[in-house]
Motif scaffolding. Structure first.
Motif, PDB file in Angstrom:
ATOM      1  N   ILE A   1       1.178  -1.209   0.148  1.00 55.29           N
ATOM      2  CA  ILE A   1      -0.048   0.184  -0.231  1.00 55.29           C
ATOM      3  C   ILE A   1       1.129   1.070   0.435  1.00 55.29           C
ATOM      4  N   GLY A   2       1.776   1.515   0.750  1.00 57.49           N
ATOM      5  CA  GLY A   2       2.905   2.605   0.973  1.00 57.49           C
ATOM      6  C   GLY A   2       3.393   3.138  -1.008  1.00 57.49           C
ATOM      7  N   LEU A   3       3.864   1.112  -1.192  1.00 51.28           N
ATOM      8  CA  LEU A   3       4.253   1.870  -2.763  1.00 51.28           C
ATOM      9  C   LEU A   3       4.024   2.295  -3.042  1.00 51.28           C
ATOM     10  N   ALA A   4       2.350   1.737  -3.449  1.00 57.36           N
ATOM     11  CA  ALA A   4       1.086   2.265  -4.568  1.00 57.36           C
ATOM     12  C   ALA A   4       1.126   3.554  -4.091  1.00 57.36           C
ATOM     13  N   VAL A   5       1.407   4.513  -2.722  1.00 56.87           N
ATOM     14  CA  VAL A   5       0.331   5.788  -2.836  1.00 56.87           C
ATOM     15  C   VAL A   5       1.359   6.628  -3.218  1.00 56.87           C
ATOM     16  N   ALA A   6       2.826   6.056  -3.016  1.00 58.58           N
ATOM     17  CA  ALA A   6       4.464   7.078  -3.264  1.00 58.58           C
ATOM     18  C   ALA A   6       4.054   6.733  -4.662  1.00 58.58           C
ATOM     19  N   PHE A   7       3.930   5.412  -5.253  1.00 60.80           N
ATOM     20  CA  PHE A   7       4.225   5.493  -6.691  1.00 60.80           C
ATOM     21  C   PHE A   7       2.896   6.777  -7.481  1.00 60.80           C
ATOM     22  N   ALA A   8       1.962   6.705  -7.133  1.00 57.48           N
ATOM     23  CA  ALA A   8       0.672   7.459  -7.309  1.00 57.48           C
ATOM     24  C   ALA A   8       0.774   8.979  -7.204  1.00 57.48           C
ATOM     25  N   LEU A   9       1.237   9.262  -6.047  1.00 56.89           N
ATOM     26  CA  LEU A   9       2.122  10.777  -5.433  1.00 56.89           C
ATOM     27  C   LEU A   9       3.161  11.050  -6.918  1.00 56.89           C
ATOM     28  N   VAL A  10       3.714   9.992  -7.208  1.00 56.22           N
ATOM     29  CA  VAL A  10       5.038  10.307  -8.167  1.00 56.22           C
ATOM     30  C   VAL A  10       4.119  11.270  -9.441  1.00 56.22           C
ATOM     31  N   LEU A  11       3.723   9.756 -10.184  1.00 59.64           N
ATOM     32  CA  LEU A  11       2.646   9.623 -10.965  1.00 59.64           C
ATOM     33  C   LEU A  11       1.938  11.359 -11.423  1.00 59.64           C
ATOM     34  N   THR A  12       1.380  11.906 -10.008  1.00 59.67           N
ATOM     35  CA  THR A  12       0.769  13.113  -9.827  1.00 59.67           C
ATOM     36  C   THR A  12       1.413  14.581 -10.036  1.00 59.67           C
ATOM     37  N   ILE A  13       2.762  14.061  -9.715  1.00 62.19           N
ATOM     38  CA  ILE A  13       3.424  15.385  -9.714  1.00 62.19           C
ATOM     39  C   ILE A  13       4.000  15.512 -10.539  1.00 62.19           C
ATOM     40  N   THR A  14       4.155  14.713 -11.309  1.00 70.59           N
ATOM     41  CA  THR A  14       4.496  14.410 -12.845  1.00 70.59           C
ATOM     42  C   THR A  14       3.684  14.507 -14.164  1.00 70.59           C
ATOM     43  N   ALA A  15       2.850  14.433 -13.933  1.00 67.11           N
ATOM     44  CA  ALA A  15       1.595  15.096 -14.508  1.00 67.11           C
ATOM     45  C   ALA A  15       1.092  16.604 -14.206  1.00 67.11           C
TER      46      ALA A  15
END
Length: 44
Positions: A9-23
């Motif tokens: 879950i922690g990895l999924a949240v971190a990955f989603a945060l990176v994708l949001t910042i990149t978008a």
């Protein structure tokens, strides 16, 4: 098993945060044409 789920879950949240910042992209603005001086120029 709980630790593995928590890590996933922690990895999924971190990955989603990176994708949001990149978008969002880079902020609009201009760079200064003047170079940054890292040292004080010496006067002879």
């Amino acid at each position: 098993m709980r630790a593995l789920i928590a890590a996933a879950i922690g990895l999924a949240v971190a990955f989603a945060l990176v994708l949001t910042i990149t978008a969002m992209g880079s902020p609009a603005g201009e760079t200064s044409p003047k170079p940054l001086l890292t040292t004080v120029p010496s006067h002879p």
